[in-house]
Design an enzyme around this catalytic site. Sequence first.
Site, PDB file in Angstrom:
ATOM      1  N   GLY A 266      56.973  64.765  46.273  1.00  0.00           N
ATOM      2  CA  GLY A 266      56.828  63.616  45.384  1.00  0.00           C
ATOM      3  C   GLY A 266      56.110  62.486  46.091  1.00  0.00           C
ATOM      4  O   GLY A 266      55.308  62.728  46.998  1.00  0.00           O
ATOM      5  N   SER A 267      56.423  61.259  45.704  1.00  0.00           N
ATOM      6  CA  SER A 267      55.665  60.119  46.232  1.00  0.00           C
ATOM      7  C   SER A 267      56.082  59.790  47.666  1.00  0.00           C
ATOM      8  O   SER A 267      57.192  60.102  48.106  1.00  0.00           O
ATOM      9  CB  SER A 267      55.867  58.890  45.360  1.00  0.00           C
TER      10      SER A 267
ATOM     11  N   VAL B 129      59.199  57.385  47.774  1.00  0.00           N
ATOM     12  CA  VAL B 129      60.508  58.038  47.575  1.00  0.00           C
ATOM     13  C   VAL B 129      60.811  58.956  48.761  1.00  0.00           C
ATOM     14  O   VAL B 129      61.950  59.017  49.248  1.00  0.00           O
ATOM     15  CB  VAL B 129      60.550  58.810  46.231  1.00  0.00           C
ATOM     16  N   GLY B 130      59.784  59.653  49.261  1.00  0.00           N
ATOM     17  CA  GLY B 130      59.992  60.544  50.411  1.00  0.00           C
ATOM     18  C   GLY B 130      60.508  59.776  51.624  1.00  0.00           C
ATOM     19  O   GLY B 130      61.430  60.226  52.320  1.00  0.00           O
TER      20      GLY B 130
ATOM     21  N   GLU C 219      56.731  66.606  51.177  1.00  0.00           N
ATOM     22  CA  GLU C 219      55.322  66.833  50.812  1.00  0.00           C
ATOM     23  C   GLU C 219      54.969  65.676  49.885  1.00  0.00           C
ATOM     24  O   GLU C 219      55.483  65.576  48.786  1.00  0.00           O
ATOM     25  CB  GLU C 219      55.217  68.189  50.115  1.00  0.00           C
TER      26      GLU C 219
ATOM     27  N   CYS D 274      48.650  66.243  43.906  1.00  0.00           N
ATOM     28  CA  CYS D 274      48.727  65.546  45.193  1.00  0.00           C
ATOM     29  C   CYS D 274      47.484  65.866  46.018  1.00  0.00           C
ATOM     30  O   CYS D 274      47.184  65.175  46.984  1.00  0.00           O
ATOM     31  CB  CYS D 274      50.013  65.839  45.933  1.00  0.00           C
TER      32      CYS D 274
HETATM   33  C1  UN1 Z   1      49.916  69.398  43.874  1.00  0.00           C
HETATM   34  O1  UN1 Z   1      48.802  68.998  44.127  1.00  0.00           O
HETATM   35  O2  UN1 Z   1      50.805  68.608  43.541  1.00  0.00           O
HETATM   36  O3  UN1 Z   1      46.450  73.418  45.373  1.00  0.00           O
HETATM   37  C2  UN1 Z   1      50.175  70.855  43.956  1.00  0.00           C
HETATM   38  C3  UN1 Z   1      46.571  73.213  44.168  1.00  0.00           C
HETATM   39  C4  UN1 Z   1      47.775  73.785  43.453  1.00  0.00           C
HETATM   40  C5  UN1 Z   1      49.026  73.078  43.852  1.00  0.00           C
HETATM   41  C6  UN1 Z   1      48.903  71.592  43.772  1.00  0.00           C
HETATM   42  N1  UN1 Z   1      47.879  75.182  43.755  1.00  0.00           N
HETATM   43  O4  UN1 Z   1      45.745  72.576  43.527  1.00  0.00           O
END
Ligand code: UN1
Length: 508
Positions: free
Chosen positions: A236-237, A240-241, A260, A294
């Site tokens: 998550g963010s 928060v992490g 992550e 992310c």
């Molecule tokens: C995320 O970006 O939150 O690599 C996960 C990717 C995906 C997973 C993304 N398989 O774009």
Amino acid sequence: MSTTLIQPTETGIAVKNLINGQWIPGDRTFESVNPANRTHVVGTVPLTPRDQVDAAVAAARAAFVPWRQKSWVQRAEYVDNLAQLIKRDLEALSRLVTIECGKPYNEGKADVVEALHMAQFMAGAGRQHTGYVVSSEIPAKDAYIWRKPKGVVGVITPWNFPFAIPLWGVLPAVVAGNTVVFKPSEETPVLGHKLAELIQEAGFPAGVLNVVHGMGEETGDALVKNKDVNVVMFTGSRAVGSLIKREAVAGEVHKFVATELGGKNAVLVLDDANLDIAVNAAVLSAFKTSGQRCVSSNRLIVDRKLEPQFTERFLEKVRRITVGDGLDPKVFMGPLVNQEGVTKWHFHNEKAIEEGGEVLHHGKELTEGALAHGNFVEPFVYRFEQYKPGTFCLREEAFSPHTCIIGVDGLEEAVRVYNDTDYGLAMAVITEDYRKWRYVRENADFGLGYVNLPSIGAEVHLPFGGVKGSGNGHPAAEGAIDYLTHRVAFTVNHAEEILLAQGLSADL
Ligand code: UN1
């Protein structure tokens, strides 16, 4: 074997918690709505109080001993059952991803397929090595490095991959012999509930996998602070992490928090780049999932020699991007997940203008007609001809369709600019020159690197996770087993006398 799955028109699913194999309704509830149409209530969901979270952790603790006594192969059989069920329900689950989190249907499907791949991978992992035998200083001794489960794992996951990311954490945890309390995102709880239903149907023993719903401040907080939770896996963010790391481990030396936490990712377009690849990689990196991965790229770092042509061709494609309800197959960008996301998008755009960015495509918030009740915005693109250090807009994650073209002179400046953030998650470099991509591989800070590809699109059997402010390693996918097991040293003597290492005398 059948479950009722949500069709596009179905609304108002009564979500329950799954604790010790029992379905527990909530006394207090909240609503999960469709981000393409906020008047569409997808489900009513429990707000789980602290004592019920504690009951779920207690159930997981009680289930831990019999579960760890099974073999890795036996535990992986349950995961194989789950894989079959995901495959059976693929289409309906994919539609539900679109309805609850907004991603276009093809992306919803990719999310469920990614979950399926994780299930297939972990079902197979039950038959892989679970440790090593190593040599000893004493010929008659065998030393083992042996993986043992850590205990109860709290898994807290985001809404942007509501089906895949939970399984990145949950499945390695259970195959390795841990038991789990899973809290799905409050934005996508109905998908969490569907996963709970499939977990039940797959036959996991009561208490091995528990699911509790609610807000981070109450339900999540209770989970991370529970003394009986050994590992927290959080995606998550960064804000928060960081909070979870501080709160969860305070006074609890045994506890491990794997995080992550997003990134300020980039595509590096070098002076010899194939422009077709560069432009397509940039559009996909910046705007797939409406920039809500992310690994999405808010920065396109482009060599000045190519920048004018790149920019012209990039903008041409950006102008053609279709925004709308993800159930419409013509749509490229679905809605943002909620109104806070829209506010944040406006905020980042305004900061970019305030900090001197030249706006190249000022996307609008779309509030008319069929889109009136959704969280729809268009792409926002701006440029800095010269890199401007110390800016908010070039350093902080926007998590929306907001991207900047930054002009640079040559490879070394491209990498310097890339590294100038507190994050280090995903990086794509576009070049035909193996010496250049090798330089980038060695000198850029990232957890996921790509050559002639977008910064999105990782596969589950590769480690997923970043460096610096992007997190502390690989709490997801292939790397997760390292966080979910303790590697014990275990030494066995096969001689009839005791001989010690380091020449230590065993004479009495
Ligand atoms: C995320 O970006 O939150 O690599 C996960 C990717 C995906 C997973 C993304 N398989 O774009």
